[in-house]
Design a protein around this motif. Structure first.
Motif, mmCIF file in Angstrom:
data_model
loop_
_atom_site.group_PDB
_atom_site.id
_atom_site.type_symbol
_atom_site.label_atom_id
_atom_site.label_comp_id
_atom_site.label_asym_id
_atom_site.label_seq_id
_atom_site.Cartn_x
_atom_site.Cartn_y
_atom_site.Cartn_z
ATOM 1 N N HIS A 231 -125.210 -36.876 -56.812
ATOM 2 C CA HIS A 231 -124.221 -35.822 -57.029
ATOM 3 C C HIS A 231 -123.865 -35.678 -58.503
ATOM 4 C CE1 HIS A 231 -119.966 -34.375 -57.237
ATOM 5 N NE2 HIS A 231 -120.472 -33.447 -56.439
ATOM 6 N N GLN A 232 -123.915 -36.784 -59.263
ATOM 7 C CA GLN A 232 -123.530 -36.755 -60.668
ATOM 8 C C GLN A 232 -124.589 -36.103 -61.554
ATOM 9 O OE1 GLN A 232 -120.158 -37.596 -59.855
ATOM 10 N NE2 GLN A 232 -120.399 -38.019 -62.029
ATOM 11 N N ALA A 233 -125.812 -36.017 -61.071
ATOM 12 C CA ALA A 233 -126.876 -35.399 -61.873
ATOM 13 C C ALA A 233 -126.549 -33.931 -62.123
ATOM 14 C CB ALA A 233 -128.214 -35.525 -61.145
ATOM 15 N N PRO A 234 -126.929 -33.381 -63.281
ATOM 16 C CA PRO A 234 -126.639 -31.977 -63.594
ATOM 17 C C PRO A 234 -127.109 -31.033 -62.493
ATOM 18 C CG PRO A 234 -127.486 -33.097 -65.526
ATOM 19 C CD PRO A 234 -127.612 -34.059 -64.388
ATOM 20 N N ARG A 235 -126.272 -30.025 -62.230
ATOM 21 C CA ARG A 235 -126.557 -29.106 -61.124
ATOM 22 C C ARG A 235 -127.809 -28.262 -61.352
ATOM 23 N NH1 ARG A 235 -122.296 -27.929 -57.523
ATOM 24 N NH2 ARG A 235 -120.463 -29.237 -57.860
ATOM 25 N N ASP A 236 -128.191 -28.069 -62.611
ATOM 26 C CA ASP A 236 -129.346 -27.224 -62.906
ATOM 27 C C ASP A 236 -130.638 -28.032 -63.042
ATOM 28 O OD1 ASP A 236 -128.742 -28.564 -65.221
ATOM 29 O OD2 ASP A 236 -128.776 -26.800 -66.536
ATOM 30 N N GLY B 53 -132.564 -29.163 -60.567
ATOM 31 C CA GLY B 53 -133.508 -28.994 -59.465
ATOM 32 C C GLY B 53 -133.692 -30.289 -58.684
ATOM 33 N N VAL B 54 -134.951 -30.591 -58.364
ATOM 34 C CA VAL B 54 -135.233 -31.808 -57.593
ATOM 35 C C VAL B 54 -135.592 -32.987 -58.488
ATOM 36 C CG1 VAL B 54 -135.960 -30.577 -55.505
ATOM 37 C CG2 VAL B 54 -137.642 -31.090 -57.288
ATOM 38 N N ALA B 55 -135.395 -32.842 -59.786
ATOM 39 C CA ALA B 55 -135.753 -33.918 -60.714
ATOM 40 C C ALA B 55 -135.082 -35.249 -60.378
ATOM 41 C CB ALA B 55 -135.431 -33.499 -62.148
ATOM 42 N N PRO B 56 -133.758 -35.271 -60.051
ATOM 43 C CA PRO B 56 -133.141 -36.568 -59.718
ATOM 44 C C PRO B 56 -133.792 -37.236 -58.514
ATOM 45 C CG PRO B 56 -131.461 -34.864 -59.982
ATOM 46 C CD PRO B 56 -132.781 -34.171 -59.985
ATOM 47 N N ALA C 141 -137.362 -28.316 -61.615
ATOM 48 C CA ALA C 141 -136.994 -29.676 -61.999
ATOM 49 C C ALA C 141 -136.842 -29.735 -63.512
ATOM 50 C CB ALA C 141 -138.042 -30.687 -61.535
ATOM 51 N N SER C 142 -135.736 -30.287 -63.963
ATOM 52 C CA SER C 142 -135.454 -30.441 -65.391
ATOM 53 C C SER C 142 -135.190 -31.912 -65.674
ATOM 54 C CB SER C 142 -134.249 -29.595 -65.799
ATOM 55 O OG SER C 142 -133.889 -29.826 -67.141
ATOM 56 N N PHE C 143 -136.057 -32.535 -66.467
ATOM 57 C CA PHE C 143 -135.992 -33.978 -66.689
ATOM 58 C C PHE C 143 -135.310 -34.307 -68.018
ATOM 59 C CE2 PHE C 143 -139.452 -33.300 -63.750
ATOM 60 C CZ PHE C 143 -139.280 -34.303 -62.815
ATOM 61 N N SER C 144 -134.021 -34.025 -68.086
ATOM 62 C CA SER C 144 -133.245 -34.396 -69.263
ATOM 63 C C SER C 144 -132.898 -35.877 -69.181
ATOM 64 C CB SER C 144 -131.967 -33.563 -69.327
ATOM 65 O OG SER C 144 -131.123 -33.881 -68.242
ATOM 66 N N PRO C 145 -132.459 -36.489 -70.306
ATOM 67 C CA PRO C 145 -132.087 -37.910 -70.266
ATOM 68 C C PRO C 145 -131.029 -38.224 -69.209
ATOM 69 C CG PRO C 145 -132.283 -37.180 -72.532
ATOM 70 C CD PRO C 145 -132.416 -35.954 -71.679
ATOM 71 N N GLY C 146 -130.040 -37.335 -69.056
ATOM 72 C CA GLY C 146 -129.010 -37.561 -68.051
ATOM 73 C C GLY C 146 -129.574 -37.551 -66.648
ATOM 74 N N VAL C 147 -130.483 -36.621 -66.381
ATOM 75 C CA VAL C 147 -131.107 -36.530 -65.055
ATOM 76 C C VAL C 147 -131.915 -37.788 -64.760
ATOM 77 C CG1 VAL C 147 -132.816 -35.294 -63.686
ATOM 78 C CG2 VAL C 147 -131.174 -34.017 -65.064
#
Length: 278
Positions: free
Chosen positions: A165-170, A172-175, A54-60
């Motif tokens: 679907h729009q969340a970054p592909r890398d 993980g399950v963060a979205p 899981a990667s919790f970037s601002p976009g995610v």
């Protein structure tokens, strides 16, 4: 082919979750059922964190939160729609809108279908309507308000899928974690505000928790499918979830499968086969 199989798994899991959630809601107020299901679903996604990352970037966080708000809105609008009725008219409308909007977004983003897909996609949309329709609409006609609610519920479900679907592909399950946390918070807040209206009946704890777990599994499978295939195809296959509910109702509750639903199940099988060739 992998995306297709994942989408089929997501559809089946959604159908089973709806079946168990519906049974649970018969025993107590639906919000009491969701108060058990939502934390159970979030727990599954947290357990998958070490496995899928899981990667919790601002976009995610942004896309995940948007999906959570859409999920909460879908829940409210869907149950309000079905409460007004008639279900056998409004349910197919909701299912069709929830399939068409993500498919349209995928095609607008540049996804292309082969000849088999051009036949399979509309056939799958027809199957969604047939499978989710009940027995005969009779003389009952939905009001304009009910139709608007049905469209709204379908649009909210569609937006949840599109936002995931729009969340970054890398990521993980963060979205999913962010979305479930937001939708759980909204649902629990609603339950708190309406606490006096929830009644004294206790929810079916095991059934409600199982519905939450299956809903989480469905979300994970959809996310993986959308990341490995076309959103247009994945969303439509996922929208076949009423088939799982219908089959479970037949096997567990001995409910009759109507002729139109049988035609829909057959059309779904053909559509999936055609989409597999795309």
């Amino acid at each position: 082919m992998l995306a297709l199989l994942l989408a089929l798994g997501s559809s089946l899991a959604y159908g089973c979750a709806d079946f168990l959630g519906g049974l649970g809601a018969r025993k107590a107020h639906v919000l009491r059922t969701v108060m058990i299901a939502a934390p159970s679903s979030l727990a599954v996604e947290l357990l998958l964190w070490p496995v899928l990352g899981a990667s919790f970037s601002p976009g995610v966080i942004g896309w995940g939160a948007a999906s959570g708000v859409a999920s909460a809105a879908a829940f409210v609008l869907l149950y309000r729609t079905l409460a007004i009725g008639p279900m056998n008219v409004l349910s197919p409308v909701t299912a069709l809108v929830s399939a068409m909007l993500p498919a349209g977004v995928g095609l607008l983003q540049g996804e292309h279908l082969g000849p088999a897909g051009l036949v399979g996609l509309p056939l799958a949309l027809a199957a969604v309507v047939l499978v989710s329709a009940g027995h005969g609409a009779g003389s009952a006609r939905p009001s304009r308000a009910a139709l608007l609610l049905a469209f709204g519920a379908g649009a909210a479900i569609a937006m949840q899928l599109v936002f995931l679907h729009q969340a970054p592909r890398d990521s993980g399950v963060a979205p999913l974690i962010v979305g479930r946390a937001v939708s759980s918070a909204v649902t629990l807040a609603a339950a708190g505000l309406l606490y006096r209206r929830l009644g004294a009946e206790k929810p079916a704890y095991a059934m409600s928790a199982a519905a939450g777990v299956l809903d989480s599994v469905a979300n994970v499978l959809f996310l993986l499918a959308a990341r490995s295939g076309d959103l247009a195809v994945v969303a439509v296959i996922t929208a076949l979830y009423p088939a799982g509910t219908v089959l479970l109702a037949r096997g567990v509750l001995a409910e009759r499968i109507h002729r139109g639903q049988l035609v829909g199940l057959g059309a779904a099988a053909v559509a999936v086969s055609l989409l597999a060739l795309t």
